[in-house]
Scaffold this motif. Structure first.
Motif, mmCIF file in Angstrom:
data_model
loop_
_atom_site.group_PDB
_atom_site.id
_atom_site.type_symbol
_atom_site.label_atom_id
_atom_site.label_comp_id
_atom_site.label_asym_id
_atom_site.label_seq_id
_atom_site.Cartn_x
_atom_site.Cartn_y
_atom_site.Cartn_z
ATOM 1 N N GLY A 153 62.375 -43.562 -16.909
ATOM 2 C CA GLY A 153 62.586 -42.181 -16.791
ATOM 3 C C GLY A 153 63.191 -41.672 -18.199
ATOM 4 N N SER A 154 63.049 -40.113 -17.997
ATOM 5 C CA SER A 154 64.403 -39.345 -19.168
ATOM 6 C C SER A 154 65.745 -40.172 -19.591
ATOM 7 N N HIS A 155 65.588 -40.303 -21.496
ATOM 8 C CA HIS A 155 66.614 -40.625 -21.160
ATOM 9 C C HIS A 155 66.838 -40.246 -23.541
ATOM 10 N N ARG A 156 67.860 -40.258 -23.779
ATOM 11 C CA ARG A 156 68.402 -40.758 -24.694
ATOM 12 C C ARG A 156 68.035 -41.559 -25.821
ATOM 13 N N TYR A 157 67.330 -41.478 -26.680
ATOM 14 C CA TYR A 157 66.927 -42.513 -27.655
ATOM 15 C C TYR A 157 68.298 -43.368 -29.369
ATOM 16 N N ASN A 158 68.275 -44.112 -29.362
ATOM 17 C CA ASN A 158 67.941 -44.419 -30.494
ATOM 18 C C ASN A 158 66.843 -45.366 -31.878
ATOM 19 N N VAL A 159 67.285 -44.391 -32.932
ATOM 20 C CA VAL A 159 66.333 -44.638 -33.735
ATOM 21 C C VAL A 159 66.601 -45.242 -35.005
ATOM 22 N N ARG A 160 66.379 -46.475 -35.713
ATOM 23 C CA ARG A 160 67.029 -47.413 -36.702
ATOM 24 C C ARG A 160 65.520 -48.075 -37.772
ATOM 25 N N LEU A 161 65.650 -47.204 -39.091
ATOM 26 C CA LEU A 161 64.807 -47.624 -40.220
ATOM 27 C C LEU A 161 65.592 -48.432 -40.973
ATOM 28 N N SER B 129 62.056 -58.814 -53.942
ATOM 29 C CA SER B 129 63.165 -60.078 -53.006
ATOM 30 C C SER B 129 63.671 -60.290 -52.092
ATOM 31 N N GLY B 130 62.565 -59.532 -50.753
ATOM 32 C CA GLY B 130 62.454 -60.154 -49.793
ATOM 33 C C GLY B 130 63.927 -59.819 -48.609
ATOM 34 N N ALA B 131 64.849 -58.849 -50.041
ATOM 35 C CA ALA B 131 65.547 -58.126 -48.893
ATOM 36 C C ALA B 131 65.847 -56.925 -47.763
ATOM 37 N N SER B 132 66.442 -56.962 -47.079
ATOM 38 C CA SER B 132 66.196 -55.513 -46.891
ATOM 39 C C SER B 132 67.864 -54.629 -45.747
ATOM 40 N N ALA B 133 67.264 -53.801 -45.676
ATOM 41 C CA ALA B 133 68.870 -52.847 -45.018
ATOM 42 C C ALA B 133 68.454 -51.677 -43.918
ATOM 43 N N GLU B 134 69.976 -51.406 -43.277
ATOM 44 C CA GLU B 134 69.481 -50.413 -42.721
ATOM 45 C C GLU B 134 69.727 -49.079 -43.212
ATOM 46 N N ILE B 135 68.688 -48.389 -43.332
ATOM 47 C CA ILE B 135 69.130 -47.116 -43.958
ATOM 48 C C ILE B 135 69.243 -45.498 -43.112
ATOM 49 N N PHE B 136 69.143 -45.692 -41.971
ATOM 50 C CA PHE B 136 69.409 -44.755 -40.981
ATOM 51 C C PHE B 136 69.578 -45.116 -39.306
ATOM 52 N N SER B 137 70.289 -44.426 -39.113
ATOM 53 C CA SER B 137 70.237 -44.607 -37.348
ATOM 54 C C SER B 137 71.103 -43.238 -36.875
ATOM 55 N N ALA B 138 70.004 -42.967 -36.009
ATOM 56 C CA ALA B 138 70.634 -41.806 -35.461
ATOM 57 C C ALA B 138 70.941 -42.385 -33.683
ATOM 58 N N ASP B 139 70.624 -40.951 -33.399
ATOM 59 C CA ASP B 139 70.666 -40.845 -31.243
ATOM 60 C C ASP B 139 69.986 -39.233 -30.912
ATOM 61 N N THR B 140 69.191 -39.202 -30.407
ATOM 62 C CA THR B 140 68.598 -38.044 -30.111
ATOM 63 C C THR B 140 69.808 -37.430 -29.337
ATOM 64 N N LYS B 141 69.700 -35.892 -28.827
ATOM 65 C CA LYS B 141 71.334 -35.016 -28.307
ATOM 66 C C LYS B 141 69.727 -34.422 -27.448
ATOM 67 N N ALA C 219 60.989 -38.337 -28.945
ATOM 68 C CA ALA C 219 62.238 -39.364 -29.278
ATOM 69 C C ALA C 219 62.089 -38.371 -30.989
ATOM 70 N N LEU C 220 60.981 -39.318 -31.486
ATOM 71 C CA LEU C 220 61.049 -39.301 -33.139
ATOM 72 C C LEU C 220 61.023 -38.039 -33.169
ATOM 73 N N LYS C 221 59.970 -36.799 -32.419
ATOM 74 C CA LYS C 221 59.929 -35.504 -33.285
ATOM 75 C C LYS C 221 61.166 -35.147 -33.525
ATOM 76 N N GLU C 222 61.943 -34.638 -32.538
ATOM 77 C CA GLU C 222 63.079 -34.482 -32.754
ATOM 78 C C GLU C 222 64.253 -34.956 -33.756
ATOM 79 N N LEU C 223 64.178 -35.988 -34.564
ATOM 80 C CA LEU C 223 64.534 -36.238 -35.500
ATOM 81 C C LEU C 223 63.770 -35.359 -36.628
ATOM 82 N N GLY C 224 63.170 -35.537 -36.167
ATOM 83 C CA GLY C 224 61.501 -35.268 -37.875
ATOM 84 C C GLY C 224 60.938 -36.234 -38.643
ATOM 85 N N LEU C 225 60.494 -37.529 -37.404
ATOM 86 C CA LEU C 225 59.973 -39.020 -37.884
ATOM 87 C C LEU C 225 58.115 -38.267 -37.012
#
Length: 227
Positions: free
Chosen positions: A171-179, A186-198, A207-213
């Motif tokens: 159903g309809s839910h808020r979303y969490n988005v992580r980048l 180097s093979g290294a990775s890092a989380e650079i973005f995390s946000a929940d939709t309102k 949901a991505l559209k709300e966060l400009g993605l």
């Protein structure tokens, strides 16, 4: 062939053929590599990278971030047909600016939903390495994208999933988005973005559209991963 390109930026070109239970790539300094899946009882769905002689160069378990779901308790077929961690799909990632790499997505089929977890493996120097130290998990309403993250964030992986606070499962839910930004050298990775939709949404795209993605969902574009 399915072409996944972020509408936000075209600095990287990423092509993902239909997923398969094996893939072949050529890594500079290593040679031709074949990737195959295995499902060891007591372990996790595993991507095995072998050279042309069949020697295992690298082995990557997928799903260890959620052992309660992805640990394999018995060899297929399971007690309940079509349930459990029994699918591992590979995609070859081609980028103009980075070495070729392989995206592996493990799928768990449950009674009312599915869970997915990715791993990204590529060459670092003359060896293979995990390019994604984190293994985010999403379900059937969530999604993944690999490529340019837009807004000068660089190459990486996007993962989004719904937040089940109330209401029906589907159903309809808020979303969490992580980048996750990935350095292919180097093979290294890092989380650079995390946000929940309102607001609550029926789809990850909204949901991505709300966060400009705006990202194409690999899960939606691959019939092998249909829940």
């Amino acid at each position: 062939m399915v072409r996944l390109i972020s509408a936000l930026a075209l600095a990287f070109l990423v092509t993902l053929p239909r997923g398969h239970d094996h893939a072949t790539l050529h890594a500079e300094g290593i040679g031709q590599i074949t990737v195959r899946s295995s499902f060891p009882v007591g372990g996790f769905p595993t991507a095995r990278f072998q050279d042309k002689f069949g020697r295992v160069l690298y082995s990557m378990p997928v799903g260890s971030s959620r052992p309660d779901i992805f640990r394999i308790d018995e060899a297929p077929p399971h007690k309940f047909k079509n349930l459990g961690p029994s699918t591992l799909v590979f995609f070859l990632i081609n980028s103009k600016s980075l070495p070729d790499s392989v995206l592996a997505i493990a799928m768990y089929t449950g009674g009312s939903d599915c869970e997915y977890v990715p791993a990204l493996v590529g060459p670092v120097g003359s060896k293979l390495s995990s390019w994604l130290q984190q293994q985010p998990v999403v379900n059937g309403q969530g999604g993944f994208y690999v490529g340019d993250l837009g807004q000068h964030r660089g190459f990486g992986l996007a993962a989004w999933n719904f937040i089940w606070e109330d209401g029906a499962h589907w159903g309809s839910h808020r979303y969490n988005v992580r980048l996750y930004r990935i350095d292919g050298k180097s093979g290294a990775s890092a989380e650079i973005f995390s946000a929940d939709t309102k607001r609550k949404y029926d789809t990850g795209a909204a949901a991505l559209k709300e966060l400009g993605l705006q990202f194409d969902n690999i899960l939606s574009n691959s019939p092998e991963l249909k829940c």
